[in-house]
Write a protein that holds these residues in place. Structure first.
Motif, PDB file in Angstrom:
ATOM      1  N   GLU A 253       0.635  -1.126  -0.370  1.00 41.15           N
ATOM      2  CA  GLU A 253      -0.245  -0.003  -0.013  1.00 41.15           C
ATOM      3  C   GLU A 253       0.645   1.302   0.120  1.00 41.15           C
ATOM      4  N   MET A 276       0.848  -3.874  -7.838  1.00 42.71           N
ATOM      5  CA  MET A 276      -0.109  -4.597  -7.523  1.00 42.71           C
ATOM      6  C   MET A 276      -0.652  -5.796  -7.976  1.00 42.71           C
ATOM      7  N   ARG A 294     -10.140  -8.946  -2.342  1.00 37.44           N
ATOM      8  CA  ARG A 294      -8.719  -7.765  -3.089  1.00 37.44           C
ATOM      9  C   ARG A 294      -9.030  -7.764  -4.855  1.00 37.44           C
ATOM     10  N   PRO A 296     -11.214  -7.496  -7.089  1.00 38.23           N
ATOM     11  CA  PRO A 296     -11.519  -5.878  -8.178  1.00 38.23           C
ATOM     12  C   PRO A 296     -10.259  -5.257  -7.956  1.00 38.23           C
ATOM     13  N   GLU A 297      -9.947  -5.404  -6.543  1.00 35.93           N
ATOM     14  CA  GLU A 297      -8.721  -3.798  -6.400  1.00 35.93           C
ATOM     15  C   GLU A 297      -7.610  -3.560  -6.986  1.00 35.93           C
ATOM     16  N   LEU A 298      -6.881  -5.365  -7.712  1.00 37.95           N
ATOM     17  CA  LEU A 298      -5.894  -5.597  -7.168  1.00 37.95           C
ATOM     18  C   LEU A 298      -5.345  -6.093  -9.300  1.00 37.95           C
ATOM     19  N   SER A 300      -5.678  -6.243 -13.328  1.00 36.95           N
ATOM     20  CA  SER A 300      -5.309  -5.738 -14.353  1.00 36.95           C
ATOM     21  C   SER A 300      -5.354  -6.684 -16.218  1.00 36.95           C
TER      22      SER A 300
END
Length: 321
Positions: A253, A276, A294, A296-298, A300
């Motif tokens: 983070e 990420m 996590r 959806p956040e991380l 790609s």
């Protein structure tokens, strides 16, 4: 093969001209010299390890140096240990309330009288001749204001790995901004030697971030790349339960926060995706439920992430860290 550092400094202490002078209460020619290197030691709650750290510095030889210690409000017996050691070795020592690591490092930097400085964590150990080897390199290679080196990992009992950590040997002989920004190579923040005035002119450690060494590295690389990495062991890095490096969520983070400082750089978006994906990979190893939460956040649609995504479904015992 393991090697213990217990009592390894007993003979070394007799070779250090500073220690001889302190023990005899005499002034020596070397003691009167201005220090070429300042060793900055920020101490915090390492009562089991801080004495070994201090003695490893005071056993250095072959170069004029000073040790400066600031205890950042330790609640254990570290202050009492340091007071005893300060009387023995007469290094500069300050004990005060807790302010945090980065303000403490800047305070130490402001006190440094050396041409160069290096840092040492209060739970680590400095290998013999580190100061002499690195300072000699800096004096012979004046075009670069900083150099880095290698680490050997050490457990809580002082047992050393048989070889330097390969994550950092791959950075020899030099690194670029892109190498570190994109995570292609790694530098260890306990292996640096830096020209004091240059770093002061750059503003010192940024108190905007809690990871002081990554921002320092990127700042130098942005201005002076490529930077040299020596094949010299500069730190015995102690691993134990309270290491910051063990707190992966906190580490990644705050790494992303440092990257955000370079949001206008052409490599920024690629760098974020890569870091990420590293975070996701670490979570897949440590806590698959948290990795899924996590996701959806991380996630790609990048190659680094897609290569690591299958780890979510592979049993932990089959994964490589």
């Amino acid at each position: 093969m393991e090697y213990s550092i217990t009592n390894m400094f007993a003979e070394k202490m007799t070779e250090n001209v500073y220690v001889k002078a302190f023990a005899q209460g005499e002034e020596t020619e070397q003691r009167e010299l201005a220090p070429l290197v300042s060793v900055l030691l920020a101490s915090y709650n390492h009562e089991k390890f801080v004495e070994a750290a201090v003695r490893s510095v005071m056993s250095q030889k072959g170069v004029s140096f000073e040790l400066i210690v600031v205890d950042d409000g330790s609640s254990d017996s570290s202050p009492q240990i340091l007071e005893r050691l300060q009387k023995e070795f007469r290094f500069q020592y300050v004990h005060r309330e807790n302010k945090g690591l980065v303000p403490t490092m800047n305070e130490l930097l402001s006190m440094a009288k050396g041409k160069y400085f290096c840092s040492l964590a209060s739970d680590d150990v400095m290998p013999p001749d580190r100061l002499q080897i690195q300072s000699s390199y800096m004096e012979a290679n004046r075009s670069k204001p900083v150099c880095f080196g290698q680490v050997i990992r050490m457990d809580a009992e002082g047992n050393l790995d048989s070889a330097p950590d390969p994550r950092y040997t791959s950075a020899v002989p030099e690194v670029t901004f892109a190498d570190i920004f994109l995570g292609k190579k790694e530098l260890h923040g306990c292996t640096e030697m830096i020209e004091c005035e240059t770093f002061r002119a750059m503003g010192g450690y940024s108190e905007e971030f809690v990871i002081e060494d990554l921002q320092m590295m990127l700042s130098f690389l942005y201005r002076y790349e490529p930077l040299p990495v020596l094949n010299t062991v500069c730190c015995y890095y102690r691993t134990h339960s309270t290491n910051i490096s063990g707190h992966k969520d906190w580490l990644y983070e705050n790494t992303l926060k440092v990257l955000d400082k370079y949001s206008s750089h052409k490599l920024y978006k690629k760098a974020r995706r890569i870091w990420m994906s590293h975070w996701f990979s670490a979570l897949c190893y440590a806590d698959k439920k948290e990795a899924l939460r996590r996701l959806p956040e991380l996630c790609s649609f990048s190659l680094p992430f897609l290569k690591r995504f299958p780890k979510l479904f592979i049993p932990r015992f089959l994964l490589k860290r």
